[in-house]
Every structure is written in structure tokens, then in C-alpha cells.
Design a protein around this motif. Structure first.
Motif, PDB file in Angstrom:
ATOM      1  N   GLY A   6      84.488  94.012  93.479  1.00 44.59           N
ATOM      2  CA  GLY A   6      85.128  93.104  93.423  1.00 44.59           C
ATOM      3  C   GLY A   6      85.043  91.810  92.393  1.00 44.59           C
ATOM      4  O   GLY A   6      86.168  90.898  92.845  1.00 44.59           O
ATOM      5  N   LYS A   7      84.202  91.806  91.983  1.00 45.51           N
ATOM      6  CA  LYS A   7      84.285  90.620  90.736  1.00 45.51           C
ATOM      7  C   LYS A   7      85.320  90.916  89.506  1.00 45.51           C
ATOM      8  O   LYS A   7      85.217  91.542  89.414  1.00 45.51           O
ATOM      9  N   LYS A   8      85.727  89.354  88.929  1.00 48.16           N
ATOM     10  CA  LYS A   8      86.796  89.785  87.738  1.00 48.16           C
ATOM     11  C   LYS A   8      86.376  88.373  87.026  1.00 48.16           C
ATOM     12  O   LYS A   8      86.078  87.321  87.151  1.00 48.16           O
ATOM     13  N   ILE A   9      85.890  89.177  85.472  1.00 47.57           N
ATOM     14  CA  ILE A   9      85.374  88.221  84.981  1.00 47.57           C
ATOM     15  C   ILE A   9      85.849  87.909  83.331  1.00 47.57           C
ATOM     16  O   ILE A   9      86.015  88.969  82.870  1.00 47.57           O
ATOM     17  N   ALA A  10      86.235  87.238  82.971  1.00 41.63           N
ATOM     18  CA  ALA A  10      87.258  86.761  81.287  1.00 41.63           C
ATOM     19  C   ALA A  10      86.295  86.797  80.766  1.00 41.63           C
ATOM     20  O   ALA A  10      84.980  86.488  80.376  1.00 41.63           O
ATOM     21  N   PHE A  11      86.507  87.486  79.073  1.00 38.45           N
ATOM     22  CA  PHE A  11      85.784  87.370  77.777  1.00 38.45           C
ATOM     23  C   PHE A  11      87.255  86.653  77.132  1.00 38.45           C
ATOM     24  O   PHE A  11      88.028  87.240  77.211  1.00 38.45           O
ATOM     25  N   LEU A  12      85.924  85.452  76.692  1.00 39.41           N
ATOM     26  CA  LEU A  12      87.804  84.639  75.818  1.00 39.41           C
ATOM     27  C   LEU A  12      87.108  84.168  74.378  1.00 39.41           C
ATOM     28  O   LEU A  12      86.081  84.593  74.264  1.00 39.41           O
ATOM     29  N   LEU A  13      87.857  85.494  73.765  1.00 45.12           N
ATOM     30  CA  LEU A  13      87.581  85.302  72.631  1.00 45.12           C
ATOM     31  C   LEU A  13      88.613  85.400  71.013  1.00 45.12           C
ATOM     32  O   LEU A  13      89.897  85.596  72.147  1.00 45.12           O
ATOM     33  N   THR A  14      88.737  85.868  70.031  1.00 43.88           N
ATOM     34  CA  THR A  14      90.136  85.813  69.507  1.00 43.88           C
ATOM     35  C   THR A  14      89.660  86.549  68.071  1.00 43.88           C
ATOM     36  O   THR A  14      88.638  87.271  68.061  1.00 43.88           O
ATOM     37  N   ASP A  15      90.639  87.020  67.094  1.00 47.45           N
ATOM     38  CA  ASP A  15      89.204  87.681  66.020  1.00 47.45           C
ATOM     39  C   ASP A  15      88.630  87.388  65.455  1.00 47.45           C
ATOM     40  O   ASP A  15      88.251  86.190  65.444  1.00 47.45           O
ATOM     41  N   ASN A  16      87.815  88.402  65.029  1.00 46.69           N
ATOM     42  CA  ASN A  16      86.560  87.787  63.803  1.00 46.69           C
ATOM     43  C   ASN A  16      85.521  87.718  64.996  1.00 46.69           C
ATOM     44  O   ASN A  16      84.573  87.098  64.627  1.00 46.69           O
ATOM     45  N   PHE A  17      85.201  88.296  65.997  1.00 47.18           N
ATOM     46  CA  PHE A  17      84.330  88.082  66.968  1.00 47.18           C
ATOM     47  C   PHE A  17      83.220  89.075  66.580  1.00 47.18           C
ATOM     48  O   PHE A  17      83.680  89.781  66.221  1.00 47.18           O
ATOM     49  N   GLU A  18      82.022  88.331  66.742  1.00 47.05           N
ATOM     50  CA  GLU A  18      80.871  90.003  67.009  1.00 47.05           C
ATOM     51  C   GLU A  18      80.614  90.917  67.587  1.00 47.05           C
ATOM     52  O   GLU A  18      81.122  91.166  69.002  1.00 47.05           O
ATOM     53  N   ASP A  19      81.240  92.305  67.012  1.00 47.63           N
ATOM     54  CA  ASP A  19      81.538  93.636  68.044  1.00 47.63           C
ATOM     55  C   ASP A  19      81.095  93.872  69.128  1.00 47.63           C
ATOM     56  O   ASP A  19      81.581  93.977  70.211  1.00 47.63           O
ATOM     57  N   SER A  20      79.892  93.664  68.833  1.00 44.83           N
ATOM     58  CA  SER A  20      78.234  94.297  69.303  1.00 44.83           C
ATOM     59  C   SER A  20      78.223  92.701  70.902  1.00 44.83           C
ATOM     60  O   SER A  20      77.962  93.375  72.123  1.00 44.83           O
ATOM     61  N   GLU A  21      78.979  91.859  70.737  1.00 44.56           N
ATOM     62  CA  GLU A  21      78.927  90.276  71.463  1.00 44.56           C
ATOM     63  C   GLU A  21      79.559  90.814  72.524  1.00 44.56           C
ATOM     64  O   GLU A  21      80.244  89.940  73.660  1.00 44.56           O
ATOM     65  N   LEU A  22      80.760  91.490  71.842  1.00 47.69           N
ATOM     66  CA  LEU A  22      82.162  91.438  73.205  1.00 47.69           C
ATOM     67  C   LEU A  22      81.793  92.818  73.411  1.00 47.69           C
ATOM     68  O   LEU A  22      81.784  93.075  75.450  1.00 47.69           O
ATOM     69  N   THR A  23      81.321  94.631  73.864  1.00 53.38           N
ATOM     70  CA  THR A  23      81.345  95.291  74.278  1.00 53.38           C
ATOM     71  C   THR A  23      79.773  95.525  74.430  1.00 53.38           C
ATOM     72  O   THR A  23      80.037  96.125  75.710  1.00 53.38           O
ATOM     73  N   SER A  24      79.031  95.098  74.130  1.00 50.17           N
ATOM     74  CA  SER A  24      77.820  95.721  75.776  1.00 50.17           C
ATOM     75  C   SER A  24      77.617  94.612  76.835  1.00 50.17           C
ATOM     76  O   SER A  24      77.765  94.657  77.660  1.00 50.17           O
ATOM     77  N   PRO A  25      78.494  93.588  76.756  1.00 51.13           N
ATOM     78  CA  PRO A  25      78.358  92.672  77.810  1.00 51.13           C
ATOM     79  C   PRO A  25      79.417  93.163  79.072  1.00 51.13           C
ATOM     80  O   PRO A  25      79.381  93.193  79.903  1.00 51.13           O
ATOM     81  N   TRP A  26      80.612  93.343  77.711  1.00 48.61           N
ATOM     82  CA  TRP A  26      81.483  94.367  78.771  1.00 48.61           C
ATOM     83  C   TRP A  26      81.003  95.677  79.238  1.00 48.61           C
ATOM     84  O   TRP A  26      81.525  95.905  80.773  1.00 48.61           O
ATOM     85  N   GLN A  27      80.332  95.676  78.879  1.00 48.13           N
ATOM     86  CA  GLN A  27      80.073  97.573  79.321  1.00 48.13           C
ATOM     87  C   GLN A  27      78.618  97.007  80.840  1.00 48.13           C
ATOM     88  O   GLN A  27      79.067  97.813  82.026  1.00 48.13           O
ATOM     89  N   ALA A  28      78.041  95.817  80.042  1.00 45.87           N
ATOM     90  CA  ALA A  28      76.896  95.663  81.572  1.00 45.87           C
ATOM     91  C   ALA A  28      77.937  94.926  82.769  1.00 45.87           C
ATOM     92  O   ALA A  28      77.753  95.957  83.561  1.00 45.87           O
ATOM     93  N   VAL A  29      78.782  95.102  82.660  1.00 51.40           N
ATOM     94  CA  VAL A  29      79.168  94.055  84.105  1.00 51.40           C
ATOM     95  C   VAL A  29      80.479  95.381  84.253  1.00 51.40           C
ATOM     96  O   VAL A  29      80.847  95.192  85.462  1.00 51.40           O
ATOM     97  N   THR A  30      81.250  96.003  83.598  1.00 56.95           N
ATOM     98  CA  THR A  30      81.943  97.105  84.415  1.00 56.95           C
ATOM     99  C   THR A  30      81.037  97.626  84.882  1.00 56.95           C
ATOM    100  O   THR A  30      81.522  98.885  85.844  1.00 56.95           O
ATOM    101  N   ASP A  31      79.332  98.192  83.971  1.00 54.45           N
ATOM    102  CA  ASP A  31      79.263  98.955  84.951  1.00 54.45           C
ATOM    103  C   ASP A  31      78.286  98.627  85.954  1.00 54.45           C
ATOM    104  O   ASP A  31      78.193  99.444  86.923  1.00 54.45           O
TER     105      ASP A  31
END
Length: 182
Positions: A6-31
Motif C-alpha cells: 500500500g506504500k508508494k515510493i518515488a525514485f527521483l533521477l535523470t540520465d546517467n544515474f548509477e544503474d544498480s543504485e536504481l535497480t537494487s533499491p527498486w527491487q527491495a521496495v517492490t519485493d
């Protein structure tokens, strides 16, 4: 692990982000059951330093902190530098602190916090090159894997992602923090 259903989490970023610093936390919160939303000054999609692409869910000019339960700011030097120059991104970030909501920042992600003027009296870590900027913005900078200060979670590099992810999920699960202020 906390249940973030039921929680909604914003990930704020633009181009040239560090890939794993998006994908890993994204997976953690969605899991953990949360809905992750990619917010960006870009209109359609973003691309990371190592080629990860992801569609933008919401333009930052339309995003409101009131609609989210937490914020994650991935690093990447260019990403972080561009975000801190975007007034909408800075205002969006500051509003999470005004509303006492959890914020996770890693690597160069904390740079925007200096521009949002939310670091006075806070303890934080980051990629070491930001140490002086964060201290000049009023923070106490420490060299630790993960630091939690009243809902503000920070880490240094992708090597710290396991600890960072655990604490981000925990702090979002706890909800608002009275000491999380601008």
C-alpha cells in the motif's frame, strides 16, 4: 523485512544515474510490497551510466511529495548534478522533509539535499567527494556503510546497497519521523 504493501515510493533521477543504485533499491521496495514510481525531469525514459533504461512514470513538475510515502535518490555524478539544478526536483525533494517522510540517498544522490537546504544538524554519508559540500550545508559527514538519522538513510557506494536497501525498507515501513524536517 517490513511490509510496505500500500506504500508508494518515488525514485527521483535523470540520465546517467548509477544503474544498480536504481535497480537494487527498486527491487527491495517492490519485493516488500510497495509501488515504485520513477519521477524525472525527463519526459519519456532515462538511461543509466551502464545502459539500464527505464520508462519515466511521472514528470517531476507534476509530482507531489504528498502522494508518496518515501523518496529514493540514486547517485551518479551527472545525474545528481543535473537534478540539483532543476528547481522542481529540489522543491519536490524538500517537501519530503517538510512532511517528515523517509528519504534514502546513496553515492552522489545527497548533493540535491544541499540545494534543498535540509542538512543542518543532520548526520549523513555519501561518496567521499561530497564530504565538503555536505559539511558546508550544515551536515556532519561520516564514513560509514549506512547512516540513519531520523528517517534520512544514506550510503556511500554500490558496495553498500545491501545495508542501504534494508534500512530504506525499514524506515519507509516506520513511516513519518518527527525529526525529518527541512
Amino acid at each position: 523485512m517490513a511490509d510496505l504493501s500500500g506504500k508508494k515510493i518515488a525514485f527521483l533521477l535523470t540520465d546517467n544515474f548509477e544503474d544498480s543504485e536504481l535497480t537494487s533499491p527498486w527491487q527491495a521496495v517492490t519485493d516488500a510490497g510497495a509501488q515504485a514510481v520513477l519521477v524525472s525531469p525527463e519526459r519519456e525514459r532515462v538511461e543509466g551510466k551502464k545502459g539500464h533504461t527505464q520508462d519515466v512514470d511521472m514528470h517531476v513538475s507534476q509530482a507531489k511529495a504528498a502522494d508518496f510515502d518515501g523518496l529514493v535518490l540514486p547517485g551518479g555524478t551527472s545525474n545528481a548534478d543535473h537534478l540539483r539544478m532543476d528547481t522542481d526536483a529540489v522543491d519536490f525533494t524538500r517537501d519530503f522533509f517538510n512532511q517528515h517522510k523517509p528519504v534514502g540517498v546513496i553515492c552522489h544522490g545527497p548533493w540535491i539535499l544541499a540545494d534543498a537546504d535540509v542538512l543542518k544538524g543532520r548526520t549523513i554519508t555519501s561518496f567521499p567527494s561530497l564530504k565538503t559540500d555536505l559539511r558546508n550545508a550544515g551536515a556532519t559527514w561520516v564514513d560509514e556503510e549506512v547512516v540513519v538519522d531520523q528517517g534520512l538513510v544514506s550510503s556511500r557506494t554500490p558496495d553498500d546497497l545491501p545495508a542501504f536497501n534494508d534500512k530504506v525498507v525499514e524506515e519507509i515501513g516506520e513511516g513519518r519521523h518527527a525529526g525529518q524536517t527541512a
